[in-house]
Design a protein around this motif. Structure first.
Motif, mmCIF file in Angstrom:
data_model
loop_
_atom_site.group_PDB
_atom_site.id
_atom_site.type_symbol
_atom_site.label_atom_id
_atom_site.label_comp_id
_atom_site.label_asym_id
_atom_site.label_seq_id
_atom_site.Cartn_x
_atom_site.Cartn_y
_atom_site.Cartn_z
ATOM 1 N N TYR A 1 -11.211 20.329 -7.414
ATOM 2 C CA TYR A 1 -12.004 21.668 -7.189
ATOM 3 C C TYR A 1 -11.554 22.506 -6.700
ATOM 4 N N PRO A 2 -11.178 23.795 -7.423
ATOM 5 C CA PRO A 2 -11.749 24.573 -8.250
ATOM 6 C C PRO A 2 -11.337 24.181 -9.759
ATOM 7 N N GLN A 3 -10.396 22.985 -10.386
ATOM 8 C CA GLN A 3 -9.744 23.003 -11.382
ATOM 9 C C GLN A 3 -11.058 21.928 -12.202
ATOM 10 N N HIS A 4 -11.322 21.204 -11.647
ATOM 11 C CA HIS A 4 -12.955 20.803 -12.231
ATOM 12 C C HIS A 4 -14.001 20.684 -10.891
ATOM 13 N N SER A 5 -15.197 20.291 -11.602
ATOM 14 C CA SER A 5 -16.327 21.039 -10.604
ATOM 15 C C SER A 5 -17.218 19.057 -10.512
ATOM 16 N N ALA A 6 -18.084 18.620 -9.547
ATOM 17 C CA ALA A 6 -18.509 17.535 -9.306
ATOM 18 C C ALA A 6 -18.897 16.897 -10.927
ATOM 19 N N ASP A 7 -20.001 18.175 -11.664
ATOM 20 C CA ASP A 7 -20.617 18.052 -12.515
ATOM 21 C C ASP A 7 -19.557 17.587 -13.776
ATOM 22 N N PHE A 8 -18.688 18.379 -13.946
ATOM 23 C CA PHE A 8 -17.378 17.206 -14.436
ATOM 24 C C PHE A 8 -17.390 16.605 -14.698
ATOM 25 N N TRP A 9 -17.243 16.013 -13.001
ATOM 26 C CA TRP A 9 -16.777 14.345 -13.065
ATOM 27 C C TRP A 9 -18.012 13.767 -12.649
ATOM 28 N N ASP A 10 -19.133 13.714 -13.250
ATOM 29 C CA ASP A 10 -20.306 13.519 -13.061
ATOM 30 C C ASP A 10 -20.385 12.654 -11.695
ATOM 31 N N LEU A 11 -20.590 13.791 -10.597
ATOM 32 C CA LEU A 11 -20.225 13.336 -9.314
ATOM 33 C C LEU A 11 -21.454 14.099 -8.507
ATOM 34 N N GLN A 12 -22.593 13.357 -7.555
ATOM 35 C CA GLN A 12 -23.838 14.300 -7.117
ATOM 36 C C GLN A 12 -23.845 13.982 -5.836
ATOM 37 N N PRO A 13 -24.599 15.749 -5.481
ATOM 38 C CA PRO A 13 -24.024 16.447 -3.983
ATOM 39 C C PRO A 13 -25.015 14.715 -2.708
ATOM 40 N N THR A 14 -24.282 14.260 -2.180
ATOM 41 C CA THR A 14 -25.071 13.067 -1.176
ATOM 42 C C THR A 14 -25.229 13.666 0.153
ATOM 43 N N MET A 15 -25.186 14.856 0.146
ATOM 44 C CA MET A 15 -25.472 16.120 1.420
ATOM 45 C C MET A 15 -26.476 16.982 1.152
ATOM 46 N N MET B 1 0.539 -1.262 0.137
ATOM 47 C CA MET B 1 0.031 -0.395 -0.263
ATOM 48 C C MET B 1 0.729 1.147 -0.160
ATOM 49 N N THR B 2 0.426 2.297 -1.199
ATOM 50 C CA THR B 2 0.974 3.432 -0.289
ATOM 51 C C THR B 2 -0.012 4.615 -0.269
ATOM 52 N N HIS B 3 0.932 5.847 -0.721
ATOM 53 C CA HIS B 3 -0.608 6.660 -0.163
ATOM 54 C C HIS B 3 -0.508 7.417 -0.681
ATOM 55 N N PHE B 4 -1.078 8.576 -2.155
ATOM 56 C CA PHE B 4 0.144 10.022 -2.711
ATOM 57 C C PHE B 4 -0.896 11.118 -2.875
ATOM 58 N N SER B 5 0.678 12.261 -2.672
ATOM 59 C CA SER B 5 -0.006 13.491 -1.868
ATOM 60 C C SER B 5 -0.365 14.771 -2.540
ATOM 61 N N ASP B 6 0.000 14.503 -4.367
ATOM 62 C CA ASP B 6 -0.135 15.291 -5.403
ATOM 63 C C ASP B 6 -1.546 15.186 -5.950
ATOM 64 N N ALA B 7 -2.032 13.951 -5.764
ATOM 65 C CA ALA B 7 -3.151 13.594 -7.152
ATOM 66 C C ALA B 7 -3.841 14.319 -7.401
ATOM 67 N N ASP B 8 -4.524 14.829 -6.906
ATOM 68 C CA ASP B 8 -5.091 16.284 -7.042
ATOM 69 C C ASP B 8 -4.656 17.649 -7.674
ATOM 70 N N GLY B 9 -3.447 17.643 -8.015
ATOM 71 C CA GLY B 9 -2.365 19.038 -8.044
ATOM 72 C C GLY B 9 -1.336 18.612 -9.215
ATOM 73 N N ALA B 10 -0.729 19.796 -9.723
ATOM 74 C CA ALA B 10 0.616 19.846 -10.887
ATOM 75 C C ALA B 10 0.991 18.306 -10.629
ATOM 76 N N LYS B 11 1.749 18.225 -9.826
ATOM 77 C CA LYS B 11 2.740 16.617 -9.807
ATOM 78 C C LYS B 11 1.984 15.829 -10.221
ATOM 79 N N GLY B 12 0.794 15.149 -9.848
ATOM 80 C CA GLY B 12 0.478 14.494 -10.113
ATOM 81 C C GLY B 12 0.906 12.752 -9.528
ATOM 82 N N VAL B 13 0.809 11.711 -9.690
ATOM 83 C CA VAL B 13 1.272 10.335 -9.044
ATOM 84 C C VAL B 13 2.479 10.005 -10.087
ATOM 85 N N GLN B 14 2.750 10.441 -10.452
ATOM 86 C CA GLN B 14 4.274 9.185 -11.747
ATOM 87 C C GLN B 14 5.727 8.716 -10.584
ATOM 88 N N GLU B 15 5.753 10.535 -9.631
ATOM 89 C CA GLU B 15 7.112 9.982 -9.011
ATOM 90 C C GLU B 15 6.833 8.917 -7.896
#
Ligand SMILES: *Cc1c(COP(=O)(O)O)cnc(C)c1O
Length: 364
Positions: free
Chosen positions: A221-235, A157-171
């Motif tokens: 967010y804000p690079q992409h919205s929930a609509d962009f990802w086809d995610l619906q509000p759950t609360m 197992m591992t966990h990414f620090s920057d999956a949401d940003g410019a650095k990404g997961v590659q390294e």
């Protein structure tokens, strides 16, 4: 009459979002992450929407017990592993899989008296520097675990620090791949951001671990919205207007008089404040839906009330419904991400901070 405020959990949206996460990595099994009481939704309430998960990942032994009490017999993973020796007894009794991220946890396992073989997830620190063995210590930790009679199966197992940003997961992915090369066992990589944004690159992941996406919030967010990802509000958080004021030009609103009316206007006072979990830092102009129509807050958020602009909604008045986030009455939605961004934070924090005094309802 109770105060007219209500939070609603949408189990259909949870199911939709879980399916959406699954589509991003179709070959991987999916842990629904339900830590922090299912991100503030309540494990018991969220469960009906998340039954299609392959497993539940969480932190707290109490939460693990609650998942088992709901009748879930499938995999349950403790994302931080055990905190003390006796936690292992519960792992054996409830068949919990657990993360091993430090030598102390291996010591506890070595001292654990059990005839139930443990399934453990050996965590590598690939750059986050929170939990896990450094790459150069990882293989010796694996060897140590592998020699223990208490351990039945080791996953990686591992966990990414920057999956949401410019650095990404590659390294981090490359480091993980090199370090774990030739080691047997299933792999788990990837939170929501990694799953949605880098799904194709996670090909080697047998399990993914989406949390926030399941709860309808865009992980980037804000690079992409929930609509962009086809995610619906759950609360949904909604409350009613309990008073209307008519302002003249120059009149101010709320503590500190931070909003001053530029012209005559009608405002509504909503039965929701920061003691309900609405962020006090939301400034004038934070979006709300009034009877489903987009408007804005005015002035400072106080403990029990917020003022809103009634100008865009001529028919609105006493008793009108104001949606603070989530689903509006006529199919309109207001993403929790927008409100969070107004307050300089993330949807995660708002969901988790919904106050206990807010009555909660589940809608199918
Ligand atoms: C919280 C957590 C996740 C889920 O993260 P999201 O950003 O909510 O998708 C995944 N893995 C681990 C180890 C976590 O602690």
């Amino acid at each position: 009459m109770p105060r007219p405020i209500l939070a609603t959990i949408h189990t259909d949206a949870l199911a939709h979002n879980l399916a959406r996460a699954r589509r991003a990595t179709p070959d991987a099994r999916v842990w629904a992450v339900v830590k922090a009481n299912a991100y503030g939704h309540g494990i018991e309430r969220a469960y009906a929407g998340l039954r299609a998960a392959d497993g539940f990942a969480l932190l707290d032994l109490d939460e693990a017990q609650r998942v088992r009490a709901l009748g879930w017999r499938g995999p349950v993973l403790l994302l931080e592993g055990v905190f003390e020796q006796r936690d292992l007894e519960l792992c054996s009794r409830l068949d919990l899989w657990h993360t091993v991220h430090c030598e102390e946890q291996i010591d506890m396992l070595a001292a654990h008296k059990t005839n139930v073989g443990q399934r453990v997830f050996l965590k590598m620190n690939s750059g986050m520097n929170r939990l896990g063995f450094a790459p150069q210590r990882y293989r010796s930790a694996w060897t140590r675990l592998n020699a223990l009679p208490q351990v039945d199966e080791i996953s990686l197992m591992t966990h990414f620090s920057d999956a949401d940003g410019a650095k990404g997961v590659q390294e981090q992915m490359a480091l993980f791949a090199t370090t774990t090369q030739d080691l047997p066992g299933e792999r788990t990589l990837g939170n929501s951001a990694a799953t949605l944004r880098h799904g194709a690159a996670l090909g080697g992941s047998d399990w993914v671990r989406p949390g926030i996406a399941v709860y309808g919030s865009a992980p980037d967010y804000p690079q992409h919205s929930a609509d962009f990802w086809d995610l619906q509000p759950t609360m949904t958080l909604a409350a009613k207007i309990i008073a209307v004021q008519t302002l003249q030009a120059g009149d101010s609103v709320g503590y500190g008089s931070s909003f001053v009316a530029p012209a005559p206007m009608r405002i509504g006072v909503v039965a929701c404040g920061y003691a309900d979990g609405y962020p006090r830092l939301c400034p004038t102009g934070t979006p709300v839906l009034i009877d489903g129509v987009r408007s804005r807050t005015l002035g400072r958020v106080s403990m029990d009330m917020i003022a809103v602009d009634l100008e865009p909604v001529a028919q609105a008045g006493f008793g009108s419904t104001v949606t603070l986030w989530g689903r509006g009455p006529n199919g309109a939605t207001l993403s929790i991400d927008e409100i969070a961004a107004s307050a300089g934070t993330l949807g995660y924090e708002l969901m988790c901070a919904l106050a206990a005094r807010v009555p909660l309802e589940v809608s199918p």
